[in-house]
Design an enzyme around this catalytic site. Structure first.
Site, short mmCIF file in Angstrom:
data_model
loop_
_atom_site.label_atom_id
_atom_site.label_comp_id
_atom_site.label_asym_id
_atom_site.label_seq_id
_atom_site.Cartn_x
_atom_site.Cartn_y
_atom_site.Cartn_z
CD GLU A 90 34.69 34.08 51.41
OE1 GLU A 90 33.54 33.69 52.04
OE2 GLU A 90 35.86 34.38 51.69
CB CYS A 103 24.95 35.15 51.05
SG CYS A 103 25.89 36.87 51.76
CB CYS A 110 34.82 45.67 54.09
SG CYS A 110 33.69 46.54 55.07
CB CYS A 114 32.77 45.34 62.24
SG CYS A 114 31.72 46.63 61.34
CB CYS A 117 33.72 41.56 60.18
SG CYS A 117 33.22 41.28 58.35
CD GLU A 158 27.79 49.10 54.43
OE1 GLU A 158 27.75 48.48 55.42
OE2 GLU A 158 26.86 49.76 54.14
CG LEU A 213 21.68 48.54 66.70
CD1 LEU A 213 21.98 49.84 65.97
CD2 LEU A 213 20.29 48.31 67.16
CB CYS A 332 31.10 36.51 53.48
SG CYS A 332 30.32 35.65 52.14
N1 SAH Z 1 28.58 45.52 55.53
C1 SAH Z 1 27.20 45.07 55.72
C2 SAH Z 1 27.21 43.73 55.12
C3 SAH Z 1 28.15 42.53 55.07
S1 SAH Z 1 28.08 41.65 56.86
C4 SAH Z 1 26.90 45.13 57.21
O1 SAH Z 1 27.81 45.67 57.87
O2 SAH Z 1 25.82 44.94 57.42
C5 SAH Z 1 26.68 40.89 57.07
C6 SAH Z 1 26.11 40.70 58.50
O3 SAH Z 1 26.94 39.75 59.15
C7 SAH Z 1 26.25 41.84 59.39
O4 SAH Z 1 25.43 42.03 60.28
C8 SAH Z 1 27.78 41.63 60.05
O5 SAH Z 1 27.75 42.58 61.24
C9 SAH Z 1 27.65 40.15 60.21
N2 SAH Z 1 28.84 39.67 60.51
C10 SAH Z 1 30.06 40.12 60.05
N3 SAH Z 1 30.92 39.02 60.66
C11 SAH Z 1 30.42 38.26 61.53
C12 SAH Z 1 30.66 37.36 62.39
N4 SAH Z 1 32.02 36.77 62.54
N5 SAH Z 1 29.67 36.44 63.11
C13 SAH Z 1 28.46 36.89 62.89
N6 SAH Z 1 28.16 37.81 62.00
C14 SAH Z 1 29.00 38.50 61.58
#
Ligand code: SAH
Length: 350
Positions: A90, A103, A110, A114, A117, A158, A213, A332
């Protein structure tokens, strides 16, 4: 194996062109076409004999648009792209005052795990090549007819877990003969792979690094981000300060607010404390209201403004990310999940 020519510098493409006994200047013509999003058959000033020779040894990894969702609210467009092997990723196109931003994704799926996500639910399928990262920008630019001046690597994947391809992509996309997008207009977002942050600091790339973070202590962070079991907050924030010392580039911190996990006022106080302890320049925190993903069972916090104001009162620069494309669920990972055969599994965790 065919040459992945969209992953090549102009000099690398010249070598390929010489190998099919064409003059060197042909490479510049081909390069110009491919960064406009033209397929081999659209390269009008190149003879069909040359095109056939190219096709026999080269491939153009431009993604195909499967779905495009257009926001009725703010011009945001969300793309579901299909890659040559049928995998989907995406991208999201957003219009800001400072320019059009895309973006992009850096991996298919991934493996960081997390908990909040959508992109990581079935693990990682594979890394994207530099061409597949570049291709998202090229195709979106061609489709919208608008120049993309800013790129954020905050889509699926990532970026620092696909380090070499990400670095090659950054060098390509910013080079004058390629898309010529200034590195200062590119943000790379990472969940915090400390060894790769140290490596990135030595690359001489003036991008903006954002660190996800999402927590003020190791207990909370390890619960929602498995990467924290490998690299603690102490190790991560120390690496962030080293990165700043080496590059002079400030890091911004992303903090997704999740109800009953990380969103209390005491949490804001603890976050301000830990940031001040490790980061010497004024830290910037980008607060993101959680975008709820059904499978995770987590919900968005009601304390977003309280949390922000507390951070500000403690001398931390905090903003709440404006949600673009809220009517098309522009975060995404979710569109890909809906579209993919969900039984397909990738590799999970570090
Ligand atoms: N892997 C990288 C980049 C992809 S995610 C990273 O961890 O930064 C981009 C951002 O969106 C990250 O800060 C991630 O933690 C956040 N993110 C992912 N899922 C989310 C959700 N459901 N709601 C809000 N932010 C989210």
């Amino acid at each position: 194996m065919k040459h992945d020519i969209l992953s090549m510098t102009l000099q690398e493409l010249e070598t390929v062109v010489l190998s099919i006994e064409e003059p060197k200047f042909r490479a510049k013509q081909i390069y110009g076409w491919m960064i406009k999003g033209a397929d081999f058959d659209e390269m009008r000033n190149i003879s069909s004999k040359t095109i056939d020779a190219l096709k026999s040894c080269c491939e153009l990894r431009l993604p195909k648009i499967v779905t495009r969702l257009d926001s009725a609210l703010d011009g945001t467009k969300k793309y579901l792209f299909e890659l040559l092997d049928g995998e989907c990723i995406e991208s999201v196109f957003m219009e800001y005052e400072h320019g059009n931003t895309l973006c992009i994704s850096s991996q298919v799926g991934c493996r960081m795990g997390c908990k909040f996500c959508a992109s990581t639910i079935n693990g990682k399928v594979r890394d994207l090549t530099p061409s597949e990262m570049l291709g998202q920008i090229i195709v979106a630019q061609r489709d919208t007819g608008k120049r993309i001046s800013n790129v954020v690597m905050m889509g699926i994947g990532e970026p620092l877990d696909n380090y070499d391809n990400t670095i090659k992509f950054l060098r390509l996309v910013s080079s004058p003969e390629n898309l010529n997008i200034g590195l200062r207009h590119i943000s790379v977002s990472s969940c915090g792979l400390v060894d790769k942050i140290d490596a990135l600091a030595l690359e001489g790339l003036p991008i903006t690094l954002s660190i996800s973070l999402h927590a003020y202590d190791d207990d909370v962070r390890s619960e929602i981000m498995p990467v924290n079991k490998k690299f603690s907050i102490h190790e991560l924030l120390s690496a962030c300060q080293r990165y700043f010392d080496k590059t002079g580039r400030r890091i911004s911190f992303e903090y997704t607010l999740i109800a009953n996990k990380n969103d209390t006022i005491e949490g804001a106080i603890a976050l301000a404390g830990v940031l001040k302890k490790y980061i010497k320049s004024t830290p910037h925190v980008n607060l993101i209201p959680l975008n709820e993903v059904k499978e995770t069972g987590l919900s968005t916090s009601k304390n977003v403004n309280l949390f922000k104001n507390k951070l500000i009162s403690l001398g931390i620069n905090a903003t709440v990310r404006r949600r673009l494309g809220s009517d098309i669920n522009a975060s995404c990972g979710q569109l890909r999940r809906q579209s993919q055969k969900l039984d397909k599994k990738g590799t999970s965790n570090l």
